[in-house]
Design a protein around this motif. Structure first.
Motif, short mmCIF file in Angstrom:
data_model
loop_
_atom_site.label_atom_id
_atom_site.label_comp_id
_atom_site.label_asym_id
_atom_site.label_seq_id
_atom_site.Cartn_x
_atom_site.Cartn_y
_atom_site.Cartn_z
N ASP A 142 186.28 12.19 37.68
CA ASP A 142 186.91 11.27 38.63
C ASP A 142 185.90 11.00 39.74
OD1 ASP A 142 188.45 9.86 40.39
OD2 ASP A 142 189.72 11.55 40.96
N MET A 143 185.25 9.83 39.69
CA MET A 143 184.18 9.53 40.65
C MET A 143 184.73 8.67 41.79
SD MET A 143 180.27 8.20 39.92
CE MET A 143 180.36 8.67 38.22
N HIS A 144 185.55 9.31 42.63
CA HIS A 144 186.04 8.63 43.83
C HIS A 144 184.92 8.57 44.87
CE1 HIS A 144 186.30 12.65 45.53
NE2 HIS A 144 187.03 13.01 44.49
N GLY A 145 185.19 7.92 46.00
CA GLY A 145 184.14 7.67 46.98
C GLY A 145 183.41 8.91 47.43
N GLU A 146 184.15 9.94 47.83
CA GLU A 146 183.51 11.17 48.32
C GLU A 146 182.71 11.84 47.22
OE1 GLU A 146 184.86 15.47 50.24
OE2 GLU A 146 186.28 13.80 50.17
N ARG A 147 183.24 11.81 46.01
CA ARG A 147 182.55 12.45 44.89
C ARG A 147 181.21 11.80 44.60
NH1 ARG A 147 180.73 16.48 41.83
NH2 ARG A 147 180.21 15.75 39.73
#
Length: 432
Positions: A142-147
């Protein structure tokens, strides 16, 4: 890994869901609060902790393999694993820094039959959870913004003879490292390098010249690393752009979800990322599911020359719909100068579109609508885009394709349009 994606609320008559078989690159678009981010969360949940109470996702079907193929997979993880079972006849599989322990029979059963039938029984759900714990949860990112910002920070070097992390894989793979470096340089005019000179970690550096000898500790290499910028000294746009490409090129995940990849990026860089990310994902066999608000990212993906599945989601507060958009229709919009300059593609991200003859008309009616909304007047049109057709003769060229893609589109024309030859297609005309 995912063989079929089924989405609730398909708007075509007689169907209750939209299914995409063998998805590779799926881009979800639509207005705000239409379920784009939610479906990414539900896909991730189904791969990690399966449930049957989803609002947008109807079902995921996973690829399955034969018993002999599952046995070969285990041999790939642990050669001669049958003679290396512990006292409980368990094996331990390592997925990066995660360790999964249990009987090998569980792994084989899960890989052979991971799917849940329509009339699922408790044992079917138990088998699905075994599959996710042994396999799926370790194959999705899961490549969300923080990740994606954190991806570019230091990673453990580990054993470079058997590289595990994405930095280690890139350092030991010259073609992939050169590919990443070229893409980042084209986007930002900055050169990316991998610094192994400090302890047991690998760090990214960003320099004005191309690095030399990253896999050595020669003076020239050390001097380049010392002069280059650290990760903290570059913008979030550089971090996000590089982080996404690093995982797509060198990560070991089979499925990647990306929410708002355009965050931190200028429109031209969003276009660049859309174009390159889908090409890289296809090249390395990754399945990516993207939710975006950016017509620039979408345009880049469409112009990549790669097969892309584009789904427009809507939600009216009571029910949702999912429309599969024909890639040919979208390419036609991009290729026509009028439609491209009129910003037609942006209409896909709104609930409705109003097309006017001229830019002054567009500004005028948009301002009226904004004032109505500010006054909480029921005549205001929420989430509506106003477009300029550059003349009455071209109004239909914008309205027609938008309506064909399920978007509520109308036009506001001057009274003289009633004396003009009627264009092809059906229009809603409001004479002012």
């Amino acid at each position: 890994m995912i063989r079929e994606l089924s989405i609730r609320g398909y708007s075509e008559y007689g169907a209750d869901s939209l299914s995409i078989e063998h998805p590779c690159i799926v881009i979800f678009i639509g207005p705000n609060n239409s379920g784009k981010s939610l479906i990414l969360q539900e896909i991730t949940s189904e791969c990690k902790n399966p449930d049957n109470d989803y609002k947008v996702l109807r079902r995921l079907t996973f690829d399955h393999i034969s018993e002999s193929e599952a046995d070969e997979e285990l041999e790939g993880f642990i050669p001669d694993y049958k003679n290396k079972l512990d006292k409980n006849n368990f094996i331990s599989l390592s997925f990066g820094d995660k360790l999964v322990t249990g009987p090998p029979e569980e792994y084989i059963i899960a890989r052979v039959n991971p799917n849940i039938p329509e009339d699922a029984k408790p044992t079917d759900w138990q088998r699905r959870r075994i599959f996710t714990s042994w396999y799926a949860k370790h194959r999705i990112l899961d490549m969300h913004g923080e990740r994606r910002l954190s991806i570019v920070y230091p990673q453990e070097r580990g054993d470079l003879k058997k590289p595990i992390g994405s930095f280690a894989r890139l350092l030991t793979n010259d073609p992939k490292r050169a590919e990443l470096r070229s893409l980042v340089h084209e986007a930002f005019d900055i050169w990316i390098g991998f610094d192994s000179s400090e302890g047991s970690i690998l760090q990214l550096r960003f320099g004005q010249t191309e690095p030399v000898g990253e896999r050595t500790i020669e003076d020239e290499t050390l001097n380049w690393m010392a002069d280059a910028l650290t990760t903290d000294e570059v913008s979030d746009g550089v971090k996000a752009f590089a982080g996404i490409l690093i995982e797509l090129i060198a990560g070991d995940h089979k499925v990647v979800t990306i929410d708002e990849p355009e965050a931190f990026l200028h429109p031209s860089l969003s276009f660049k990322l859309g174009k390159e990310a889908v090409k890289v994902a296809r090249k390395y066999g990754k399945q990516i599911f993207v939710a975006t608000h950016s017509p620039h990212f979408l345009m880049g993906a469409i112009q990549s020359g790669t097969r892309v599945d584009i789904v427009r989601l809507t939600y009216d507060g009571f029910a949702g719909s999912a429309n599969y958009l024909d890639l040919k229709d979208l390419r036609n919009i991009i290729r026509k100068p009028l439609l491209r300059s009129a910003n037609t593609l942006s209409g896909l991200f709104y609930r409705s579109v109003i097309v006017t003859e001229a830019d002054a008309d567009r500004a005028f009616y948009n301002e009226i609508n904004e004032r109505l909304l500010d006054q909480a007047d029921s005549r205001g049109n929420e989430n509506c885009l106003y477009l300029n057709a550059y003349g009455k003769d071209s109004i239909h060229e914008i309205v027609k394709p938008l309506r064909a893609m399920g978007i509520a589109a109308a036009c506001i024309a001057d009274i003289d349009v009633t004396a003009s030859p009627q264009p092809s297609g059906h229009l809603t005309l409001v004479a002012m």
